[in-house]
Design a protein around this motif. Structure first.
Motif, PDB file in Angstrom:
ATOM      1  N   ALA A   1      48.982  67.267  22.035  1.00 42.62           N
ATOM      2  CA  ALA A   1      47.791  66.401  22.003  1.00 42.62           C
ATOM      3  C   ALA A   1      46.716  66.949  21.067  1.00 42.62           C
ATOM      4  N   LEU A   2      46.866  68.200  20.662  1.00 47.26           N
ATOM      5  CA  LEU A   2      45.911  68.793  19.706  1.00 47.26           C
ATOM      6  C   LEU A   2      46.048  68.089  18.352  1.00 47.26           C
ATOM      7  N   PRO A   3      45.064  68.267  17.482  1.00 44.22           N
ATOM      8  CA  PRO A   3      45.233  67.761  16.111  1.00 44.22           C
ATOM      9  C   PRO A   3      46.509  68.353  15.503  1.00 44.22           C
ATOM     10  N   ARG A   4      47.119  67.615  14.611  1.00 50.82           N
ATOM     11  CA  ARG A   4      48.424  67.962  14.041  1.00 50.82           C
ATOM     12  C   ARG A   4      48.496  69.402  13.545  1.00 50.82           C
ATOM     13  N   ARG A   5      47.561  69.826  12.735  1.00 49.35           N
ATOM     14  CA  ARG A   5      47.598  71.163  12.148  1.00 49.35           C
ATOM     15  C   ARG A   5      47.500  72.239  13.231  1.00 49.35           C
ATOM     16  N   GLU A   6      46.654  72.016  14.232  1.00 47.15           N
ATOM     17  CA  GLU A   6      46.518  72.990  15.317  1.00 47.15           C
ATOM     18  C   GLU A   6      47.831  73.107  16.095  1.00 47.15           C
ATOM     19  N   ALA A   7      48.461  71.974  16.385  1.00 49.11           N
ATOM     20  CA  ALA A   7      49.740  72.002  17.108  1.00 49.11           C
ATOM     21  C   ALA A   7      50.806  72.732  16.290  1.00 49.11           C
ATOM     22  N   GLN A   8      50.816  72.519  14.983  1.00 49.26           N
ATOM     23  CA  GLN A   8      51.785  73.203  14.116  1.00 49.26           C
ATOM     24  C   GLN A   8      51.581  74.710  14.162  1.00 49.26           C
ATOM     25  N   VAL A   9      50.339  75.141  14.033  1.00 44.62           N
ATOM     26  CA  VAL A   9      50.038  76.570  14.016  1.00 44.62           C
ATOM     27  C   VAL A   9      50.413  77.209  15.357  1.00 44.62           C
TER      28      VAL A   9
ATOM     29  N   THR B   1      42.240  78.102  12.601  1.00 48.76           N
ATOM     30  CA  THR B   1      42.923  76.991  13.279  1.00 48.76           C
ATOM     31  C   THR B   1      43.507  77.460  14.601  1.00 48.76           C
ATOM     32  N   LEU B   2      44.116  78.636  14.607  1.00 50.08           N
ATOM     33  CA  LEU B   2      44.690  79.181  15.835  1.00 50.08           C
ATOM     34  C   LEU B   2      43.597  79.445  16.866  1.00 50.08           C
ATOM     35  N   SER B   3      42.476  79.984  16.428  1.00 44.83           N
ATOM     36  CA  SER B   3      41.350  80.253  17.325  1.00 44.83           C
ATOM     37  C   SER B   3      40.821  78.956  17.928  1.00 44.83           C
ATOM     38  N   HIS B   4      40.662  77.955  17.088  1.00 42.47           N
ATOM     39  CA  HIS B   4      40.157  76.669  17.571  1.00 42.47           C
ATOM     40  C   HIS B   4      41.150  76.042  18.549  1.00 42.47           C
ATOM     41  N   ALA B   5      42.436  76.142  18.238  1.00 37.20           N
ATOM     42  CA  ALA B   5      43.461  75.577  19.116  1.00 37.20           C
ATOM     43  C   ALA B   5      43.457  76.276  20.468  1.00 37.20           C
ATOM     44  N   ARG B   6      43.339  77.605  20.458  1.00 40.04           N
ATOM     45  CA  ARG B   6      43.290  78.353  21.723  1.00 40.04           C
ATOM     46  C   ARG B   6      42.097  77.924  22.567  1.00 40.04           C
ATOM     47  N   ALA B   7      40.946  77.757  21.922  1.00 39.33           N
ATOM     48  CA  ALA B   7      39.746  77.336  22.651  1.00 39.33           C
ATOM     49  C   ALA B   7      39.942  75.928  23.230  1.00 39.33           C
ATOM     50  N   SER B   8      40.521  75.045  22.452  1.00 40.92           N
ATOM     51  CA  SER B   8      40.774  73.676  22.931  1.00 40.92           C
ATOM     52  C   SER B   8      41.754  73.683  24.098  1.00 40.92           C
ATOM     53  N   LEU B   9      42.789  74.506  23.999  1.00 42.20           N
ATOM     54  CA  LEU B   9      43.765  74.601  25.085  1.00 42.20           C
ATOM     55  C   LEU B   9      43.125  75.168  26.348  1.00 42.20           C
ATOM     56  N   ALA B  10      42.295  76.182  26.185  1.00 44.63           N
ATOM     57  CA  ALA B  10      41.624  76.780  27.343  1.00 44.63           C
ATOM     58  C   ALA B  10      40.745  75.758  28.053  1.00 44.63           C
TER      59      ALA B  10
END
Length: 174
Positions: free
Chosen positions: A120-128, A156-165
């Motif tokens: 459900a994350l933005p495409r690039r975040e999910a890929q990373v 991108t990884l940092s942002h994805a981790r924050a979004s997942l948290a």
């Protein structure tokens, strides 16, 4: 005369029909031998039929250019049979590499909700995230694979981790 052709034929049409007649005669005379050659080289009749058909189709397109059709079509079949085996060896090696991967790489069913959140994350975040955690790629490797800077991968990884948290914390409170 073929269906739909005009009754009056141009000289080029007569030559083309003559060339087709020569090709048809060659095909009738050599097809079985070329098919047997392909079968001997590949060990598989279906593959041999495909290679033979492809070789004769290529020959038909170059009929006027080829001086020795018998040698030409056989060379094409032997080259394509060799390519067939090279491809099979590469595929077998790839399957062996996949089989050798640790079982932990498989996504466990108990993590389905987590991976649904990742998707459900933005495409690039999910890929990373997938490349980093599932494919066990380094920041530098991910940057190379995606064609982006290492700093962009880190951000991108940092942002994805924050979004997942945030997303997983909201679900736990519910």
């Amino acid at each position: 005369m073929r269906f739909g052709e005009p009754v009056v034929e141009a000289e080029a049409g007569v030559r083309e029909r003559s060339a087709d007649g020569e090709f048809d005669a060659f095909w009738s005379a050599d097809h079985s031998a070329v098919l047997a050659l392909a079968a001997a080289l590949t060990g598989d009749w279906n593959t041999a039929e495909d290679l033979t058909q492809d070789a004769f189709a290529a020959l038909h397109g170059r009929w006027d250019e080829v001086e020795n059709p018998a040698a030409w079509v056989r060379r094409v079949v032997t080259n394509r049979a060799a390519s067939h085996w090279r491809r099979r060896v590469r595929e077998a090696a790839a399957l062996a590499r996949l089989a050798a991967r640790p079982a932990a790489v498989a996504l466990a069913p108990e993590h389905d909700e987590f991976w649904a959140t990742v998707r459900a994350l933005p495409r690039r975040e999910a890929q990373v995230v997938a490349l980093y955690y599932v494919d066990d790629r380094s920041i530098a490797q991910i940057a190379t694979l995606l064609g982006i800077a290492e700093g962009t991968v880190k951000a991108t990884l940092s942002h994805a981790r924050a979004s997942l948290a945030r997303a997983l914390a909201v679900e736990e409170e519910s």
